[in-house]
Design a protein around this motif. Structure first.
Motif, PDB file in Angstrom:
ATOM      1  N   GLU A 147      -6.594   2.528  -1.511  1.00 42.43           N
ATOM      2  CA  GLU A 147      -8.323   3.214  -1.291  1.00 42.43           C
ATOM      3  C   GLU A 147      -8.866   2.173  -0.340  1.00 42.43           C
ATOM      4  O   GLU A 147      -9.692   1.927   0.171  1.00 42.43           O
ATOM      5  N   ARG A 148      -9.327   1.115  -1.658  1.00 41.15           N
ATOM      6  CA  ARG A 148     -10.290  -0.171  -1.712  1.00 41.15           C
ATOM      7  C   ARG A 148      -9.675  -1.080  -0.962  1.00 41.15           C
ATOM      8  O   ARG A 148     -10.380  -1.756  -0.534  1.00 41.15           O
ATOM      9  N   SER A 170      -4.073   4.729  -6.511  1.00 39.42           N
ATOM     10  CA  SER A 170      -4.219   5.300  -5.668  1.00 39.42           C
ATOM     11  C   SER A 170      -5.582   5.049  -5.068  1.00 39.42           C
ATOM     12  O   SER A 170      -6.319   5.366  -4.306  1.00 39.42           O
ATOM     13  N   SER A 171      -6.417   4.737  -6.155  1.00 40.37           N
ATOM     14  CA  SER A 171      -8.128   4.594  -6.127  1.00 40.37           C
ATOM     15  C   SER A 171      -8.200   3.075  -5.059  1.00 40.37           C
ATOM     16  O   SER A 171      -8.778   2.880  -4.324  1.00 40.37           O
ATOM     17  N   GLY A 177      -6.496   0.749   2.788  1.00 41.18           N
ATOM     18  CA  GLY A 177      -5.423   2.597   2.622  1.00 41.18           C
ATOM     19  C   GLY A 177      -3.619   1.788   2.953  1.00 41.18           C
ATOM     20  O   GLY A 177      -3.721   0.272   2.688  1.00 41.18           O
ATOM     21  N   ARG A 195       1.138  -1.267  -0.074  1.00 41.10           N
ATOM     22  CA  ARG A 195      -0.027   0.324   0.550  1.00 41.10           C
ATOM     23  C   ARG A 195       0.844   1.084   0.062  1.00 41.10           C
ATOM     24  O   ARG A 195       0.609   2.733   0.562  1.00 41.10           O
TER      25      ARG A 195
END
Length: 514
Positions: free
Chosen positions: A401-402, A397-398, A405, A317
């Motif tokens: 987060e899904r 990046s999205s 994070g 991450r």
């Protein structure tokens, strides 16, 4: 015959004008009438008459207001004003709108006839002039095309003089709208550019293959000039369309504009590597070659290596590691010798492999794969490398987060968790050091101080523990070796005996199978 529209709020005037005048004898025909200003303006927009005879005072919308709106809409009809008032202020305002005559009511038939003769002659001259200009325009475009193609056919100095093309210098600027599948946006752009330049001398806008071409004598060569042009022309483009413009070098002879065109077209061929908001200039190609030097095509092993690097970055991450991945990708893939589609294909393939691998490690992440086709389509829509990179980073990046994070654990805890998740892979301290942005020797010392073992020994222990579990389940030795990351069975055998004190076969015989 020229078309006439009659606009008057008095029915007797409208019908009288239609019948008392022998319109055909003056070269006109009445196409319609309107009873008020608003209706008259609508019919002017629809019919585009050559001449509109209009009452100056009408309830609601006056004749002057109709003329004002027609002029604002760039409708070129001529106007002849009728009024029952000898009002100089009206006449003065009408002259300001460029009307062609002003007649008082009650109307004198002979006076109207004289006006029709005068306006008819004017319309005839305009029509002849327009036809001549159209013919000159078509011929001039044909002439310029022959020069662009470096043909010998129309290179007549007398013709160049006749068409007003004897300039001190010539420069071609090409414009391209990104993602246009038809000529409609380019045709619209050419019209807007022509209107933008208006009656300026020594500027010609014309089609040139897939581009809109501007031929002028300005010789734009400085970045500040190129930025000003870009800013001015940006207002002419639709907001949702990316566009590029490139200027070839200026030449002193019109027969050499093919050279300027070739330079501009070559620049646009490399616009994928250009990211400044200005016209591209001839010197930009050398700068792009320096920034993005020639790259050899990636072989399958290179794609796998890069996809592993991205996978590791996603697994821990780390957006910082993703940034380093794109730096490495740019260093190895993006170059002037690589075609735009080749780069995009490599990017989508590498990203897809990494996300596939991530989903394979955790079935709960499998829905991430459903977004892959949409994302790949988005990648291929990007007109430049910088935009492609920005879109990809935003997507990843999205995705991070899904899937939970960024981890807040310390680097060494992340490393240990990472090893336990990926012990089957060909893990090396050097690669992890790159992912975690550490010097490999320093990271190795930190790891040993934290775990009491060096990196390779710790990895071996994790693998052997998993091997013991698999052997207890009755798997064959060669199957277990492959499952825990040892490609060579003999090497696995020696490692197992070192850490367990018995061979894998002996261990399996002692353990009861389930």
């Amino acid at each position: 015959m020229f078309n006439v529209l009659i606009v008057d709020d008095e029915p007797m005037i409208r019908e009288g004008l239609k019948t008392i005048i022998d319109w055909e004898s003056f070269g006109f025909t009445v196409v319609d009438t309107a009873a008020n200003g608003r209706d008259g303006l609508d019919k002017i927009k629809e019919l585009r008459p050559d001449l509109t005879i209009i009452d100056i005072r009408m309830p609601g919308m006056t004749g002057l207001e109709v003329i004002e709106e027609a002029r604002a809409a760039m409708i070129s009809t001529h106007f002849l004003i009728l009024s029952g008032y000898a009002d100089f202020d009206y006449a003065k305002r009408a002259i300001g709108y460029g009307v062609n005559g002003y007649l008082l009511k009650p109307l004198d038939e002979d006076e109207l006839g004289e006006e029709l003769q005068r306006i008819g002659a004017m319309l005839t001259r305009e029509k002849q002039s327009h036809r001549s200009m159209e013919e000159d325009h078509v011929f001039r475009e044909h002439l310029l095309e022959s020069y662009l193609l470096q043909e010998e056919a129309l290179r007549d100095p007398a013709v160049v003089m006749q068409l007003g093309l004897d300039w001190p210098r010539y420069q071609i600027v090409l414009l391209e709208i990104h993602g246009s599948a038809d000529d409609a946006p380019m045709a619209s752009l050419r019209r807007k550019l022509s209107n933008h330049f208006g009656d300026a001398e020594r500027v010609i806008v014309f089609p040139a293959g897939p581009f809109a071409a501007v031929l002028w004598d300005r010789g734009v060569s400085r970045e500040d000039e190129a930025s000003r042009c870009y800013t001015e022309w940006s207002a002419l483009l639709p907001d949702n369309k990316g566009w590029f413009a490139a200027a070839g070098g200026a030449v002193a002879d019109i027969s050499l504009i093919g050279q300027s065109y070739t330079e501009a077209a070559e620049l646009l061929h490399h616009r994928f590597l250009f990211h400044e908001e200005r016209l591209m200039l001839p010197g930009d190609l050398a700068r792009m070659a320096e920034e993005y030097p020639e790259k050899a095509p990636l072989d399958p092993s290179g794609e796998i290596e890069l996809s592993d690097m991205l996978y590791y970055a996603l697994d821990i991450r780390s957006m910082e590691s993703i940034g380093r991945f794109f730096d490495e990708l740019q260093e190895r893939v993006v170059g002037v010798g690589q075609g735009e589609q080749t780069v995009k294909s490599a990017v989508t393939h590498i990203l897809t492999m990494a996300i596939n691998k991530l989903s394979g490690q955790n079935q709960a992440l499998y829905p991430l794969l459903q977004d892959a086709p949409l994302f790949n389509t988005e990648v291929f829509r990007q007109p430049t490398w910088e935009q492609l990179r920005a879109v990809s980073v935003a997507h990843l990046s999205s995705l991070i987060e899904r899937i939970g994070g960024g981890s807040k654990d310390a680097v060494l805890k992340q490393m240990i968790d990472f090893i336990h998740r990926n012990y089957k892979e060909n893990l090396k301290l050097e690669l992890l050091a790159q992912v975690f942005n550490y010097n490999s020797a320093y990271l190795g010392k930190m790891f040993k101080n934290y775990t009491g073992e060096n990196f390779n020994a710790f990895l071996d222990n994790v693998r052997i523990e998993h091997a013991k579990e698999l052997l207890s389940q009755g798997l064959k030795v060669h199957q277990v070796a492959a499952c825990v990351g040892y490609a060579n069975v003999d090497y696995f055998h020696s490692k197992f005996k070192k850490y367990v004190g018995a061979s894998p076969s002996s261990f399996r015989k002692k353990e009861p199978s389930e």
